[in-house]
Scaffold this motif. Sequence first.
Motif, PDB file in Angstrom:
ATOM      1  N   LEU A 187       7.451   7.304  -4.617  1.00 32.73           N
ATOM      2  CA  LEU A 187       6.849   6.215  -5.615  1.00 32.73           C
ATOM      3  C   LEU A 187       6.687   5.166  -4.528  1.00 32.73           C
ATOM      4  O   LEU A 187       5.769   4.280  -4.705  1.00 32.73           O
ATOM      5  N   VAL A 188       7.468   4.937  -3.508  1.00 29.83           N
ATOM      6  CA  VAL A 188       7.360   3.882  -2.522  1.00 29.83           C
ATOM      7  C   VAL A 188       5.816   4.174  -1.706  1.00 29.83           C
ATOM      8  O   VAL A 188       5.071   3.142  -1.690  1.00 29.83           O
ATOM      9  N   GLY A 189       5.343   5.341  -1.453  1.00 25.93           N
ATOM     10  CA  GLY A 189       4.155   5.475  -0.991  1.00 25.93           C
ATOM     11  C   GLY A 189       2.970   5.222  -1.928  1.00 25.93           C
ATOM     12  O   GLY A 189       2.112   4.720  -1.349  1.00 25.93           O
ATOM     13  N   ARG A 190       3.279   5.527  -3.183  1.00 20.06           N
ATOM     14  CA  ARG A 190       2.153   5.134  -4.246  1.00 20.06           C
ATOM     15  C   ARG A 190       2.080   3.657  -4.228  1.00 20.06           C
ATOM     16  O   ARG A 190       0.808   2.775  -4.301  1.00 20.06           O
ATOM     17  N   LEU A 191       3.093   2.975  -4.121  1.00 19.54           N
ATOM     18  CA  LEU A 191       2.982   1.289  -4.400  1.00 19.54           C
ATOM     19  C   LEU A 191       2.368   0.630  -3.028  1.00 19.54           C
ATOM     20  O   LEU A 191       1.331  -0.166  -2.927  1.00 19.54           O
ATOM     21  N   LEU A 192       2.873   1.529  -2.106  1.00 20.05           N
ATOM     22  CA  LEU A 192       2.095   0.769  -0.623  1.00 20.05           C
ATOM     23  C   LEU A 192       0.736   1.253  -0.588  1.00 20.05           C
ATOM     24  O   LEU A 192      -0.031   0.449   0.122  1.00 20.05           O
ATOM     25  N   SER A 193       0.160   2.181  -1.046  1.00 19.74           N
ATOM     26  CA  SER A 193      -1.116   2.677  -1.076  1.00 19.74           C
ATOM     27  C   SER A 193      -2.190   1.747  -1.497  1.00 19.74           C
ATOM     28  O   SER A 193      -3.309   1.630  -1.046  1.00 19.74           O
ATOM     29  N   GLU A 194      -1.546   1.100  -2.241  1.00 23.59           N
ATOM     30  CA  GLU A 194      -2.592  -0.099  -3.137  1.00 23.59           C
ATOM     31  C   GLU A 194      -2.515  -1.393  -2.325  1.00 23.59           C
ATOM     32  O   GLU A 194      -3.385  -2.244  -2.879  1.00 23.59           O
ATOM     33  N   LEU A 195      -1.770  -1.434  -1.426  1.00 25.01           N
ATOM     34  CA  LEU A 195      -1.525  -2.637  -0.695  1.00 25.01           C
ATOM     35  C   LEU A 195      -2.281  -2.784   0.614  1.00 25.01           C
ATOM     36  O   LEU A 195      -2.472  -1.678   1.437  1.00 25.01           O
ATOM     37  N   PRO A 196      -3.091  -3.755   0.989  1.00 23.10           N
ATOM     38  CA  PRO A 196      -3.622  -3.783   2.356  1.00 23.10           C
ATOM     39  C   PRO A 196      -2.912  -3.859   3.699  1.00 23.10           C
ATOM     40  O   PRO A 196      -1.839  -4.161   3.530  1.00 23.10           O
ATOM     41  N   SER A 197      -3.749  -3.831   4.762  1.00 23.27           N
ATOM     42  CA  SER A 197      -3.188  -3.895   5.953  1.00 23.27           C
ATOM     43  C   SER A 197      -2.518  -5.213   6.196  1.00 23.27           C
ATOM     44  O   SER A 197      -2.863  -6.178   5.559  1.00 23.27           O
ATOM     45  N   GLY A 198      -1.441  -5.511   6.790  1.00 26.12           N
ATOM     46  CA  GLY A 198      -0.638  -6.740   6.980  1.00 26.12           C
ATOM     47  C   GLY A 198       0.243  -6.882   5.755  1.00 26.12           C
ATOM     48  O   GLY A 198       1.108  -7.938   5.646  1.00 26.12           O
ATOM     49  N   SER A 199       0.437  -6.001   4.768  1.00 25.57           N
ATOM     50  CA  SER A 199       1.505  -5.936   3.811  1.00 25.57           C
ATOM     51  C   SER A 199       2.960  -5.341   4.404  1.00 25.57           C
ATOM     52  O   SER A 199       2.890  -4.815   5.501  1.00 25.57           O
ATOM     53  N   TYR A 200       3.926  -5.792   3.769  1.00 26.03           N
ATOM     54  CA  TYR A 200       5.265  -5.434   3.915  1.00 26.03           C
ATOM     55  C   TYR A 200       6.100  -4.775   3.214  1.00 26.03           C
ATOM     56  O   TYR A 200       5.860  -4.875   1.881  1.00 26.03           O
ATOM     57  N   LEU A 201       6.988  -3.707   3.682  1.00 27.06           N
ATOM     58  CA  LEU A 201       8.009  -3.248   2.930  1.00 27.06           C
ATOM     59  C   LEU A 201       9.292  -3.669   3.074  1.00 27.06           C
ATOM     60  O   LEU A 201       9.524  -3.762   4.345  1.00 27.06           O
ATOM     61  N   VAL A 202      10.180  -4.274   2.148  1.00 26.56           N
ATOM     62  CA  VAL A 202      11.560  -4.912   2.573  1.00 26.56           C
ATOM     63  C   VAL A 202      12.350  -4.198   1.571  1.00 26.56           C
ATOM     64  O   VAL A 202      12.077  -3.894   0.468  1.00 26.56           O
ATOM     65  N   MET A 203      13.270  -3.358   2.279  1.00 30.46           N
ATOM     66  CA  MET A 203      14.215  -2.683   1.552  1.00 30.46           C
ATOM     67  C   MET A 203      15.811  -2.638   2.134  1.00 30.46           C
ATOM     68  O   MET A 203      15.834  -3.005   3.264  1.00 30.46           O
ATOM     69  N   THR A 204      16.685  -2.870   1.052  1.00 29.86           N
ATOM     70  CA  THR A 204      18.055  -2.303   1.464  1.00 29.86           C
ATOM     71  C   THR A 204      18.460  -1.245   0.291  1.00 29.86           C
ATOM     72  O   THR A 204      17.794  -0.874  -0.434  1.00 29.86           O
ATOM     73  N   HIS A 205      19.428  -0.594   1.166  1.00 26.08           N
ATOM     74  CA  HIS A 205      19.804   0.741   0.605  1.00 26.08           C
ATOM     75  C   HIS A 205      21.380   1.246   0.893  1.00 26.08           C
ATOM     76  O   HIS A 205      21.661   1.280   2.032  1.00 26.08           O
ATOM     77  N   ALA A 206      22.079   1.663  -0.256  1.00 28.25           N
ATOM     78  CA  ALA A 206      23.330   2.165   0.439  1.00 28.25           C
ATOM     79  C   ALA A 206      23.323   3.713   0.891  1.00 28.25           C
ATOM     80  O   ALA A 206      22.385   4.291   0.705  1.00 28.25           O
ATOM     81  N   THR A 207      24.465   3.863   1.598  1.00 33.60           N
ATOM     82  CA  THR A 207      24.593   4.855   2.430  1.00 33.60           C
ATOM     83  C   THR A 207      25.881   5.666   2.303  1.00 33.60           C
ATOM     84  O   THR A 207      26.792   4.728   1.982  1.00 33.60           O
ATOM     85  N   ALA A 208      26.241   6.881   2.626  1.00 36.57           N
ATOM     86  CA  ALA A 208      27.580   7.429   2.416  1.00 36.57           C
ATOM     87  C   ALA A 208      27.762   7.592   4.094  1.00 36.57           C
ATOM     88  O   ALA A 208      29.061   8.315   4.527  1.00 36.57           O
ATOM     89  N   ASP A 209      27.109   7.114   4.819  1.00 35.65           N
ATOM     90  CA  ASP A 209      27.056   7.299   6.504  1.00 35.65           C
ATOM     91  C   ASP A 209      28.628   6.930   7.199  1.00 35.65           C
ATOM     92  O   ASP A 209      29.153   7.713   7.677  1.00 35.65           O
TER      93      ASP A 209
END
Length: 267
Positions: free
Chosen positions: A171-193
Amino acid sequence: MTGPHPAEIDTSKPHPARMYDWYLGGKDNYPVDEAMGRQMLALDPRVPVMARVNRAFMHRSVTWLARHGVRQFLDVGTGIPTEPNLHQVAQRIAPDARVVYCDNDPIVLAHAEALLRGTDEGATQYLQADVRDPDAILEGARKVLDLDRPVALSLIALLHFVPDEDGAHELVGRLLSELPSGSYLVMTHATADFTPEESEAAAGKLRAAGVTLALRSREEFTRFFDGLELVEPGVRVPHHWHPDLGDPVPGQDDGIIPGYGAVGRKP
């Protein structure tokens, strides 16, 4: 950009956006959300601190991006508006910034229509759609954003509700695939680490209530950034990412924040 009328709100099971609102002290939640929120607090009383830490990460990352020339933002999993909202942070630095918010809960729509007002120079719009339908998100975003110019895709505290069997990385790859060079992915995510026993108990309680919690390791989280250039300091516990860009959240250093945050640039 609208969706179902707020009367269609499902109050039979907790919703992450409304639980998040309860953690932040908001009023836009239901007894089922509070009940599950209290169960989470019984497992780890620092959950409200974690919610605020995620929010603060969003503020700092948007500040960094706006200062580095980003003028378009696509925020998926917006949640119930809590000031300052993403567009307010961005448009204080760049009044011409354009922002599309996206969430799948009708109660978010009701508040977004009333509260998400941006500058005259920029644009602020809301789209009701689910992250599991990236084509609908992209179709709606195109009505406001120029997808030939860089876009920051913001997925704050969202993907841990999307399991691998639902194709989270795809899903993330699909969204990013339509965005041009110079775009950014910003994420936070919970972990059990850091807290495996508490995390397993929390996931079980949420699963019993119909909410999937897919806690990912540092390696699994970093996979979302495959092919991207990580912005320094890379993958970090959220409040350790550019702490210089905002005020600390009270209580953030009193124990472990079981999550990760990062920003990556599409080359």
